[in-house]
Design an enzyme around this catalytic site. Structure first.
Site, PDB file in Angstrom:
ATOM      1  N   LYS A 136       0.842  -1.263   0.146  1.00 13.65           N
ATOM      2  CA  LYS A 136      -0.029   0.049   0.037  1.00 13.65           C
ATOM      3  C   LYS A 136       0.878   1.083  -0.061  1.00 13.65           C
ATOM      4  CE  LYS A 136      -4.388   0.841   2.030  1.00 13.65           C
ATOM      5  NZ  LYS A 136      -5.547   0.477   3.056  1.00 13.65           N
ATOM      6  N   GLU A 162     -18.613  -5.658  10.953  1.00 15.53           N
ATOM      7  CA  GLU A 162     -19.627  -4.951  11.975  1.00 15.53           C
ATOM      8  C   GLU A 162     -20.487  -5.656  12.441  1.00 15.53           C
ATOM      9  OE1 GLU A 162     -18.563  -3.993   8.907  1.00 15.53           O
ATOM     10  OE2 GLU A 162     -17.687  -1.898   9.052  1.00 15.53           O
ATOM     11  N   ARG A 180     -25.169  -2.499   7.825  1.00 16.11           N
ATOM     12  CA  ARG A 180     -24.939  -4.228   7.717  1.00 16.11           C
ATOM     13  C   ARG A 180     -25.264  -4.962   8.936  1.00 16.11           C
ATOM     14  NH1 ARG A 180     -19.608  -5.720   4.721  1.00 16.11           N
ATOM     15  NH2 ARG A 180     -20.876  -5.159   2.922  1.00 16.11           N
TER      16      ARG A 180
HETATM   17  C1  LIG Z   1     -18.428  -2.436   5.543  1.00 14.33           C
HETATM   18  C2  LIG Z   1     -17.179  -1.471   5.567  1.00 14.33           C
HETATM   19  N1  LIG Z   1     -16.891  -1.285   6.697  1.00 14.33           N
HETATM   20  C3  LIG Z   1     -15.655  -0.386   6.630  1.00 14.33           C
HETATM   21  C4  LIG Z   1     -15.391   0.169   5.724  1.00 14.33           C
HETATM   22  C5  LIG Z   1     -14.284   1.288   5.795  1.00 14.33           C
HETATM   23  N2  LIG Z   1     -13.171   1.118   4.551  1.00 14.33           N
HETATM   24  C6  LIG Z   1     -12.976   1.328   3.397  1.00 14.33           C
HETATM   25  S1  LIG Z   1     -11.687   0.689   2.825  1.00 14.33           S
HETATM   26  C7  LIG Z   1     -11.147  -0.096   4.280  1.00 14.33           C
HETATM   27  C8  LIG Z   1      -9.947  -0.973   4.344  1.00 14.33           C
HETATM   28  C9  LIG Z   1      -9.912  -1.927   3.195  1.00 14.33           C
HETATM   29  O1  LIG Z   1      -8.854  -2.681   3.409  1.00 14.33           O
HETATM   30  P1  LIG Z   1      -8.581  -3.795   2.225  1.00 14.33           P
HETATM   31  O2  LIG Z   1      -9.852  -4.711   1.911  1.00 14.33           O
HETATM   32  O3  LIG Z   1      -7.210  -4.707   2.559  1.00 14.33           O
HETATM   33  O4  LIG Z   1      -8.062  -2.842   0.870  1.00 14.33           O
HETATM   34  P2  LIG Z   1      -6.835  -1.883   0.776  1.00 14.33           P
HETATM   35  O5  LIG Z   1      -7.401  -0.724   1.248  1.00 14.33           O
HETATM   36  O6  LIG Z   1      -5.817  -2.538   1.760  1.00 14.33           O
HETATM   37  O7  LIG Z   1      -6.372  -2.131  -0.720  1.00 14.33           O
HETATM   38  C10 LIG Z   1     -12.106   0.312   5.321  1.00 14.33           C
HETATM   39  C11 LIG Z   1     -12.219  -0.546   6.569  1.00 14.33           C
HETATM   40  C12 LIG Z   1     -15.995   0.042   4.284  1.00 14.33           C
HETATM   41  N3  LIG Z   1     -15.640   0.380   3.182  1.00 14.33           N
HETATM   42  N4  LIG Z   1     -16.976  -0.928   4.429  1.00 14.33           N
HETATM   43 MG   LIG Z   2      -5.442  -4.342   2.413  1.00 12.01          MG
END
Ligand SMILES: Cc1ncc(C[n+]2csc(CCOP(=O)(O)OP(=O)(O)O)c2C)c(N)n1
Ligand SMILES: [Mg+2]
Ligand SMILES: CC(=O)[C@@H](O)[C@H](O)COP(=O)(O)O
Length: 643
Positions: free
Chosen positions: A285, A370, A398
């Site tokens: 990242k 969640e 959710r």
């Molecule tokens: C249900 C839900 N909870 C929280 C979020 C907030 N959120 C957006 S991106 C993220 C992290 C995602 O991590 P990952 O899937 O590993 O993707 P990366 O950003 O590392 O590419 C979160 C917690 C969300 N989009 N949806």
């Molecule tokens: Mg990730």
């Protein structure tokens, strides 16, 4: 002209010679840093998927093959490669959306920015392609889901994998493993992926060993054969046969996600396999941009404008409501050892970081889960704790069943803190936190407060955590906390903020919810300027609607409700219902958000467009008062439908 400008769509990408791909990747990275530094956005996640996205569009034939990007915040490279290179108004009304958008391109599938849904979408698409006879054979349609290691901690992902593994449909699941959600990903799944990653290092070591030994003549070759036998044994110890393989999914990887050729090779293997397959891709990242890599908090996950000189990124949200909550929940935690914090992979964004630093054993990051957060909180309450579950309002959607039947039915003393409630803005329709008032109103016994400033946030949070026999909820918006808004009186739970000038009587009761109190005070000033008497109240606790507020409403000729949430189940809706139950015909003018999906846009502009601009509210109320003439009771009528 650079390479990127020559890419008008995936076909142009496919015709590029492999040796030009590294140069293209660097151009894409430079573009992302330059563009997102100006507008803000999800820079870190997109810098990590440059080579992966290039490889995806070279191996698969979008839109015939469907590429589903989980959460969608990492779709900028996908957009660049599918004919969308004007990022000048990224995440602005009328500009490029920060997530996939079907209106923008046939290459985009899922617009929902809620994590962990991609595998279910993929399972559904694959079933459709199979039944339509479109997926059979080497050239059959493929579905590719790209899911992050964070999103893979969400329960929906495992519901989908259970189905995907059970059939021989050609679904390619690309796990984009950068070891982080915002912060490092937590939980057993994260550990398992780490084990698989270790295999990668282990494989490299073994490959090095094999090559060296082979060069050692006969003794070396004998040693190599022995080592090879050891490898299998060791690998089972270092990386027990993967969870995915145990589920019946073919596993390819781990693959270096920044080596386009290696990723392409793995994806071609996966494509030709013809059944469900996991491609485990290791990425970084913030790759290629030192300020992002140096950001230990969240690798520039979601940033505001970046200073080109220093690489300093403004906070995206800059929501000072969050910092007030962070401060007060820490003070409460210092006083009450039974209070614990729960976050769904967003410890810093929701303001639980100070609490976690002071009491690390009492803040739980459950991953992007969640549903689990809410039901495990019911368990914590049953065990004698008082959990404070902090999520963005939109993500509570959710966990509604868990809120209703695990928390509500058991009258669990759980406090939910909903940040980003109401219109949020740049993240678009699935991020606006406009559903919580309606959803929470459905839960018997639940009480919800909407603070109007820092002092009421602190006070209402304390009132909430003192309730141990019912769910309590606090909701506050994105953006800046206003200066203190003092009350002049209290009636029931409600604070009276401004009363009528003595000569102007009781024309309008203006009920203002949460952050919209500021707008309501502006409306009140405009009403008075038109000779309309107005009392402004902040109900503070808005679910359920306070009987005293209904009584207060009945003593006015008109009631207006200003709220930053959907009209169905909102405060205006509930107050009108309360008056009807009393056979009272006082007209209720609801100024809430329309029950539809609001687009991308600036928060204030979207509120204005929804009819919540002070001048529009005031005009409507002046006209309503004029229509009813002298202060006599208007004829029987239902509530004036919210605008
Ligand atoms: C249900 C839900 N909870 C929280 C979020 C907030 N959120 C957006 S991106 C993220 C992290 C995602 O991590 P990952 O899937 O590993 O993707 P990366 O950003 O590392 O590419 C979160 C917690 C969300 N989009 N949806
Ligand atoms: Mg990730
Ligand atoms: C993709 C996602 O869900 C988050 O990254 C979100 O974009 C952050 O929103 P704020 O900027 O309001 O914290």
């Amino acid at each position: 002209m650079g390479l990127l400008e020559t890419i008008k769509g995936p076909q142009d990408l496919k015709s590029l010679p492999a040796e030009e791909l590294p140069a293209l990747a660097e151009e894409v990275r430079a573009f992302l840093v330059d563009a997102v530094s100006r507008t803000g956005g999800h820079l870190g996640p997109n810098l990590g998927v440059v080579e992966l996205t290039i490889a995806l569009h070279r191996v698969f034939d979008s839109p015939r093959d469907r590429l589903v990007l989980d959460t969608g915040h990492q779709s900028y490279v996908h957009k660049l490669l599918t004919g969308r290179q004007d990022f000048s108004r990224l995440r602005e009304a009328g500009g490029l959306a920060g997530y996939p958008s079907r209106a923008e391109s046939e290459h985009d599938v899922v617009e929902n920015s809620h994590a962990s849904t991609s595998l279910s979408w993929a399972d559904g698409l694959a079933k459709a392609f199979e039944l339509r006879g479109e997926s059979q054979g080497e050239h059959g349609r493929r579905v590719v889901a790209v899911i992050g290691d964070g999103a893979l901690t969400g329960g929906m992902a495992w519901e989908a994998l259970n189905n995907i593994a059970d059939a021989q449909r050609p679904v390619i699941v690309v796990v984009n493993d950068n070891e982080r959600s915002y912060a490092p990903t937590t939980g057993g799944m994260a550990s398992h992926l780490a084990t698989l990653r270790t295999t990668r290092e282990y494989e490299k070591l073994l490959d090095w060993g094999k090559q060296s030994l082979k060069r050692g003549g006969t003794p070396g070759r004998l040693a190599h054969a022995t080592l090879h036998g050891v490898k299998k044994g060791l690998k089972d110890i270092v990386a027990p046969q993967g969870l995915f393989e145990d589920l019946g999914l073919k596993y390819v990887g781990p693959v270096d996600g920044h080596d386009t050729e290696a990723v392409e090779h793995a994806l071609r293997r996966a494509r030709s396999f013809g059944g469900p397959v996991i491609v485990h891709v290791i990425t970084q990242k913030g790759r290629g941009y030192q300020p992002a890599l140096a950001d230990d908090a969240d690798r520039f996950h979601a940033v505001g404008v970046i200073d080109p000189e220093t690489g300093e990124a403004q906070a995206t949200s800059g929501s000072s409501w969050t910092s007030v909550f962070a401060d007060e929940v820490l003070a409460i935690a210092d006083e009450r050892p039974d209070v614990v914090g729960v976050t769904a992979a967003m410890r810093a964004p929701v303001g639980l970081e100070p609490f976690a630093r002071a009491h690390p054993e009492r803040v739980f990051d459950v991953g992007i889960a969640e549903q689990h957060a809410v039901t495990s909180a019911a368990g914590m309450a049953a065990g004698g704790l008082h959990p404070v579950v902090a999520v963005y309002a939109t993500f509570l959607n959710r966990a509604f069943d868990q809120l209703l039947l695990d928390v509500g039915l058991h009258r669990a003393g759980v406090t939910l803190v909903l940040d980003r409630a109401g219109v949020t803005g740049p993240d678009g329709p699935s991020h606006h936190g406009v559903w919580d008032l309606g959803l929470c109103r459905l839960v018997p016994g639940l009480r919800l407060a909407a603070p109007r400033d820092a002092a009421t946030l602190r006070a209402e949070l304390r009132e909430a955590v003192d309730v141990d026999d019912a769910p309590t909820v606090l909701r506050f918006s994105k953006g800046k906390v206003p200066a203190a808004i003092p009350a002049i009186a209290r009636t029931g739970h409600a604070d009276v903020l401004e009363g009528p000038a003595w000569a102007q009587g009781d024309d309008v009761l203006l009920v203002a919810v949460g952050a919209l109190v500021t707008r309501a005070l502006d409306v009140a000033a405009r009403l008075r300027a038109h000779g309309v008497g107005v009392t402004v109240v902040d109900p503070r606790w808005v679910v359920p609607v306070d009987e005293a507020l209904v009584d207060l409403a009945r003593s006015h000729r008109h009631v207006a409700v200003l709220e930053d949430g959907g009209e169905v189940g909102g405060v205006g809706w509930a107050l009108a219902a309360g008056l009807r139950e009393r056979d009272d015909a006082t007209p209720v003018h609801g100024f809430a958000l329309p029950q539809r999906f609001l687009d991308v846009g600036a928060r204030d502009a979207l509120l204005d467009e929804a009819g919540l601009a002070p001048q529009d509210v005031a005009r409507a109320l002046v006209e309503a008062v004029a229509r009813t003439g002298q202060p006599e009771r208007p004829g029987p009528s239902a509530a004036v439908p919210p605008r």
